[in-house]
Scaffold this active site. Structure first.
Site, PDB file in Angstrom:
ATOM      1  N   ARG A   1       0.183  -1.296  -0.273  1.00  0.00           N
ATOM      2  CA  ARG A   1       0.523  -0.043   0.383  1.00  0.00           C
ATOM      3  C   ARG A   1       0.440   1.520  -0.357  1.00  0.00           C
ATOM      4  NH1 ARG A   1      -2.887   2.751   3.808  1.00  0.00           N
ATOM      5  NH2 ARG A   1      -4.863   4.233   3.275  1.00  0.00           N
TER       6      ARG A   1
ATOM      7  N   ASN B   1      -3.434   8.734   4.118  1.00  0.00           N
ATOM      8  CA  ASN B   1      -2.285   7.965   4.971  1.00  0.00           C
ATOM      9  C   ASN B   1      -2.257   8.410   6.275  1.00  0.00           C
ATOM     10  OD1 ASN B   1      -0.692   7.065   1.897  1.00  0.00           O
ATOM     11  ND2 ASN B   1      -0.491   8.583   2.061  1.00  0.00           N
TER      12      ASN B   1
ATOM     13  N   HIS C   1      -6.228  -6.287  -2.212  1.00  0.00           N
ATOM     14  CA  HIS C   1      -7.057  -6.640  -0.810  1.00  0.00           C
ATOM     15  C   HIS C   1      -7.013  -7.995  -0.459  1.00  0.00           C
ATOM     16  CE1 HIS C   1      -8.424  -2.378  -1.553  1.00  0.00           C
ATOM     17  NE2 HIS C   1      -7.384  -2.483  -0.964  1.00  0.00           N
TER      18      HIS C   1
END
Length: 325
Positions: free
Chosen positions: A61, A93, A192
């Site tokens: 990520r 973030n 994911h």
């Protein structure tokens, strides 16, 4: 299929820069100047995973968020300074991006072996590859020679990183603006298959979908019950974590796509892939053919790693990934 266009001069410049600069990347870039680079990175990632099974998803990520903000240039690693507000506190973030200390540790060991030679961007790019490989995912070759940015931008991060709250059309447009396509949207969403999401990113599906006061009717009922126990309808549950794939949480496989076929996608942006004929067909294929997913995920990652890179005399080789030299 969606109608999308490059949305700004900045996006156009990134696309042009990507074509020119990737010609300067080389699979053997550090063969003589830092021959043990891959081993150092792999050991650093392995050590991190041994202490924290969430780290592979976090490193991937972090790499994705870096590349989506003005290209793969290590800007996501920079701390705020008096002259710019960096990307660490951007909405995508803040209180969620992880793995900075892992990159710091690897960079420290690389500097001992090869001082002022390897960019933080190349380290992050390799770390993401190793993280997936060590989680039984695909392996892809990485061309190297990226240099590090001299600045970062919180506003660019807020604008450019796809959000789980956005409709599929918007997410696709952001991918296209980076030189990616609809297949890349689907296959990279397959990341994911590992990792976790905070409850606030999907809680409205459980209690108040589209302001209806009811749960998302497309969400599998057994999953709904289990998620409500993890994420009760109260503010203090917002930061609780739920696995993106509850079946094989720490294994990189194609279960993510099987979950979508069973209405068990966690995020709205994930399950939305089933609402479009083009993306749903890709989901179906990846759910049936794990090797197809692995091969095409690797191909899409290679494309991602080449977005807007800095090479030659552009940027610098940071000695500390958190600050400009």
């Amino acid at each position: 299929m969606f109608s999308v266009v490059i949305r700004s001069t900045l996006d156009y410049n990134i696309c042009v820069r990507t074509i020119a600069d990737t010609l300067q990347l080389d699979y053997k870039y550090y063969d003589y100047t830092c021959p043990n680079l891959t081993k150092i990175v792999r050991y650093g990632v392995w050590s991190a995973i041994s202490n924290d099974t969430r780290m592979p998803a976090s490193l991937l990520r972090l790499h994705f968020h870096d590349c989506f903000v003005n290209g793969c240039d290590g800007s996501v690693l920079l701390d705020d300074t008096s002259t710019f507000t960096g990307e660490k506190n951007a909405s995508a973030n803040r209180n969620s991006a992880r793995g900075y200390e892992v990159i710091d540790a690897i960079k420290s060991n690389v500097e001992k072996a090869c001082p002022s030679t390897v960019s933080c961007t190349d380290i992050l790019t390799l770390a993401a590859r190793e993280a997936i490989y060590l989680t039984r995912g695909p392996y892809w070759t990485v061309s190297l020679g990226r240099r590090d940015s001299l600045t970062a931008s919180q506003s660019a991060a807020n604008d450019q990183i796809p959000s789980p709250f956005e409709p599929l059309e918007n997410i696709t447009a952001k991918f296209v603006s980076k030189g990616l396509d609809i297949k890349d949207v689907v296959v990279l969403s397959g990341a994911h298959t590992i990792g976790f999401a905070q409850c606030f990113t999907f809680k409205r599906r459980l209690f108040d979908f589209d302001g209806s006061g009811n749960p998302d009717p497309t969400l599998d009922s057994s999953l709904l019950g289990s998620l409500r126990s993890v994420c009760p309808n109260q503010d203090d549950s917002d930061s609780n974590l739920a696995p993106l794939d509850a079946v094989t949480t720490n294994k990189f496989d194609n279960l993510y796509f099987k979950n979508l076929m069973n209405n068990s996608g966690l995020l709205e942006s994930d399950q939305a892939l089933m609402n479009d004929n083009t993306t749903a067909a890709l989901v179906s294929n990846y759910s049936k053919y794990p090797y197809l997913f692995s091969r095409e995920f690797a191909a899409s990652m290679v494309k991602l790693t080449k977005i807007g890179v800095l090479t030659g005399q552009d940027g610098e080789i940071r000695k500390n990934c958190r600050v400009v030299n």
